[in-house]
Design a protein around this motif. Sequence first.
Motif, PDB file in Angstrom:
ATOM      1  N   GLY A 186      -6.200 -23.493  27.290  1.00  0.00           N
ATOM      2  CA  GLY A 186      -6.311 -23.248  28.719  1.00  0.00           C
ATOM      3  C   GLY A 186      -5.091 -22.555  29.277  1.00  0.00           C
ATOM      4  N   ARG A 187      -3.911 -22.920  28.780  1.00  0.00           N
ATOM      5  CA  ARG A 187      -2.674 -22.289  29.256  1.00  0.00           C
ATOM      6  C   ARG A 187      -2.622 -20.814  28.895  1.00  0.00           C
ATOM      7  N   ILE A 188      -3.220 -20.441  27.760  1.00  0.00           N
ATOM      8  CA  ILE A 188      -3.210 -19.030  27.366  1.00  0.00           C
ATOM      9  C   ILE A 188      -4.520 -18.327  27.749  1.00  0.00           C
ATOM     10  N   SER A 189      -5.284 -18.951  28.658  1.00  0.00           N
ATOM     11  CA  SER A 189      -6.610 -18.413  28.995  1.00  0.00           C
ATOM     12  C   SER A 189      -6.548 -17.037  29.662  1.00  0.00           C
ATOM     13  N   TYR A 190      -5.449 -16.738  30.354  1.00  0.00           N
ATOM     14  CA  TYR A 190      -5.314 -15.405  30.937  1.00  0.00           C
ATOM     15  C   TYR A 190      -5.335 -14.349  29.830  1.00  0.00           C
ATOM     16  N   GLY A 191      -4.548 -14.589  28.788  1.00  0.00           N
ATOM     17  CA  GLY A 191      -4.557 -13.666  27.659  1.00  0.00           C
ATOM     18  C   GLY A 191      -5.893 -13.653  26.945  1.00  0.00           C
ATOM     19  N   LEU A 192      -6.513 -14.812  26.790  1.00  0.00           N
ATOM     20  CA  LEU A 192      -7.827 -14.873  26.161  1.00  0.00           C
ATOM     21  C   LEU A 192      -8.827 -14.000  26.904  1.00  0.00           C
ATOM     22  N   TYR A 193      -8.792 -14.088  28.232  1.00  0.00           N
ATOM     23  CA  TYR A 193      -9.724 -13.289  29.042  1.00  0.00           C
ATOM     24  C   TYR A 193      -9.425 -11.799  28.901  1.00  0.00           C
ATOM     25  N   VAL A 194      -8.141 -11.450  28.927  1.00  0.00           N
ATOM     26  CA  VAL A 194      -7.757 -10.040  28.853  1.00  0.00           C
ATOM     27  C   VAL A 194      -8.119  -9.437  27.498  1.00  0.00           C
ATOM     28  N   HIS A 249     -10.287 -10.574  24.992  1.00  0.00           N
ATOM     29  CA  HIS A 249     -11.450 -10.980  24.206  1.00  0.00           C
ATOM     30  C   HIS A 249     -12.374  -9.829  23.815  1.00  0.00           C
ATOM     31  N   VAL A 250     -12.417  -8.773  24.617  1.00  0.00           N
ATOM     32  CA  VAL A 250     -13.254  -7.630  24.232  1.00  0.00           C
ATOM     33  C   VAL A 250     -12.622  -6.896  23.047  1.00  0.00           C
ATOM     34  N   VAL A 251     -11.293  -6.878  22.985  1.00  0.00           N
ATOM     35  CA  VAL A 251     -10.604  -6.319  21.814  1.00  0.00           C
ATOM     36  C   VAL A 251     -10.944  -7.152  20.577  1.00  0.00           C
ATOM     37  N   GLY A 252     -11.000  -8.477  20.741  1.00  0.00           N
ATOM     38  CA  GLY A 252     -11.392  -9.340  19.633  1.00  0.00           C
ATOM     39  C   GLY A 252     -12.797  -9.034  19.149  1.00  0.00           C
ATOM     40  N   LEU A 253     -13.706  -8.785  20.079  1.00  0.00           N
ATOM     41  CA  LEU A 253     -15.081  -8.455  19.701  1.00  0.00           C
ATOM     42  C   LEU A 253     -15.155  -7.106  18.997  1.00  0.00           C
ATOM     43  N   LEU A 254     -14.403  -6.119  19.480  1.00  0.00           N
ATOM     44  CA  LEU A 254     -14.370  -4.823  18.816  1.00  0.00           C
ATOM     45  C   LEU A 254     -13.806  -4.936  17.407  1.00  0.00           C
ATOM     46  N   THR A 255     -12.754  -5.751  17.257  1.00  0.00           N
ATOM     47  CA  THR A 255     -12.145  -5.931  15.943  1.00  0.00           C
ATOM     48  C   THR A 255     -13.133  -6.560  14.969  1.00  0.00           C
ATOM     49  N   ARG A 315     -19.557 -13.205  12.825  1.00  0.00           N
ATOM     50  CA  ARG A 315     -18.957 -12.154  13.657  1.00  0.00           C
ATOM     51  C   ARG A 315     -18.366 -12.740  14.930  1.00  0.00           C
ATOM     52  N   VAL A 316     -19.096 -13.660  15.571  1.00  0.00           N
ATOM     53  CA  VAL A 316     -18.621 -14.289  16.814  1.00  0.00           C
ATOM     54  C   VAL A 316     -17.397 -15.152  16.532  1.00  0.00           C
ATOM     55  N   ILE A 317     -17.411 -15.909  15.431  1.00  0.00           N
ATOM     56  CA  ILE A 317     -16.276 -16.768  15.074  1.00  0.00           C
ATOM     57  C   ILE A 317     -15.026 -15.926  14.800  1.00  0.00           C
ATOM     58  N   VAL A 318     -15.210 -14.832  14.074  1.00  0.00           N
ATOM     59  CA  VAL A 318     -14.078 -13.943  13.785  1.00  0.00           C
ATOM     60  C   VAL A 318     -13.508 -13.377  15.081  1.00  0.00           C
ATOM     61  N   LEU A 334     -13.615 -14.665  18.088  1.00  0.00           N
ATOM     62  CA  LEU A 334     -12.908 -15.712  18.826  1.00  0.00           C
ATOM     63  C   LEU A 334     -11.556 -16.007  18.176  1.00  0.00           C
ATOM     64  N   GLY A 335     -11.524 -16.056  16.853  1.00  0.00           N
ATOM     65  CA  GLY A 335     -10.274 -16.307  16.153  1.00  0.00           C
ATOM     66  C   GLY A 335      -9.253 -15.210  16.400  1.00  0.00           C
ATOM     67  N   VAL A 336      -9.688 -13.963  16.320  1.00  0.00           N
ATOM     68  CA  VAL A 336      -8.789 -12.836  16.579  1.00  0.00           C
ATOM     69  C   VAL A 336      -8.256 -12.894  18.007  1.00  0.00           C
ATOM     70  N   THR A 337      -9.126 -13.221  18.953  1.00  0.00           N
ATOM     71  CA  THR A 337      -8.730 -13.307  20.361  1.00  0.00           C
ATOM     72  C   THR A 337      -7.664 -14.381  20.565  1.00  0.00           C
ATOM     73  N   ILE A 338      -7.866 -15.537  19.937  1.00  0.00           N
ATOM     74  CA  ILE A 338      -6.906 -16.637  20.084  1.00  0.00           C
ATOM     75  C   ILE A 338      -5.559 -16.258  19.476  1.00  0.00           C
ATOM     76  N   VAL A 339      -5.562 -15.645  18.301  1.00  0.00           N
ATOM     77  CA  VAL A 339      -4.306 -15.265  17.639  1.00  0.00           C
ATOM     78  C   VAL A 339      -3.546 -14.240  18.479  1.00  0.00           C
ATOM     79  N   ILE A 340      -4.243 -13.197  18.929  1.00  0.00           N
ATOM     80  CA  ILE A 340      -3.588 -12.164  19.739  1.00  0.00           C
ATOM     81  C   ILE A 340      -3.036 -12.782  21.022  1.00  0.00           C
TER      82      ILE A 340
END
Length: 390
Positions: A320-328, A330-336, A354-357, A359-365
């Motif tokens: 939740g604390r990093i949710s701003y970055g998650l929102y910003v 997440h589309v890059v995560g989906l493209l990746t 594909r969805v799990i990957v 989400l994982g990429v989004t969280i790491v970034i």
Amino acid sequence: MTSRSQSAASAQNVTNASERSAATRAYHPELDVLRWFGFLLVFCHHSLPHDPKFYTDMGVVPFLAKLIAGWGAMGAMGVDLFFLLSAYLVTNSFLIERERTRSLDPRAFYVRRALRIWPLYVLFLAFAWSMQWWIPGQHIGWRAGLAFLFMVGNWWVVLVGFPSSVIFPLWAVSVEEQFYLFWPWLMRRLTRRGIAIAAVVMLAIGNLTRLYLSIHHTWESKMWTNTLVRIDPIAAGVLIALALGGAAPKIALGRRIALFIAGVAGFWLAANYWVIKGDPLTVMRVMIGYPVMTIGACAMLFAVLTDIKPFAPRPLAYLGRISYGLYVYHVVGLLTSDYWVQHQTSSFGRYVWRVIVALGVTIVISAISYELIEKPFLRLKQHFSRVSHA
């Protein structure tokens, strides 16, 4: 007074002070969990197609296909949780600041907001702009770029449409920043009664705007990102902050669970029964669907907000604390994930991967971005805080 009586009185004073401190604290970790849930809804909206046929073609049984597609459609309402939480937290912290210092400093607030929002926002816009030259299909015209840079990207969408770029979800940031532009000055001048009236006026504006646009058969894409249309959860957040006065509602656990389920049901009905994100829009669907969506968000807030043993597991609170970055991001995560996971529709399991990957990429970034980009500015932001702000 005996020493025993003095000790008892002292202990009581400490207890009362502790209770007042807890009742007026600006930070609630359970709201970080709700932020994470709001992001997860938005992520599902952008990663799960809304047509059940997409899933039945991969062998999913019709009932489950409808459930997944409906959840994906409902995910759009996650932004309403963001709007509600932002308005509630900002209004609550302003009320605390005014009570403790007998004043309110809008300029300091703007500095805090700039330090919170702009570093990541501007860097991401620059990154998205560069993607035009190395990612097929990514394009931001200079006019659209300027609109998003100056926090009026949502109005660009209303007038022109969504840009073909990973920046398209940032329209919601524009809506929040437009609210922040005038709200501190109003709160500085208004009494509590005046603040309540201002919130009711915002609700009236939202309903009148939706009525006018629906009568004139406005397309969904021109309504969904319109600040005046989306002002309901912001006004509701203000009213809740006023009503609670810094305290948390005392609600039994069973009723909290029921409230949360009711909130999710409100989102589901707004998305899948009144279909407020589907054309052609009708007056009834718009005039009922949007308020139901706002009521659903309010129900979820009341379900989780507490001062006693909040449900805030550390991993979820961190997300939740990093949710701003998650929102910003997440589309890059989906493209990746589109590049990494081939033949996504060959099976349902493959698509879930594909969805799990993504989400994982989004969280790491987002976690890396939080440490390297956001945290230094958040530490600087504390120098401009007069009370503990969320």
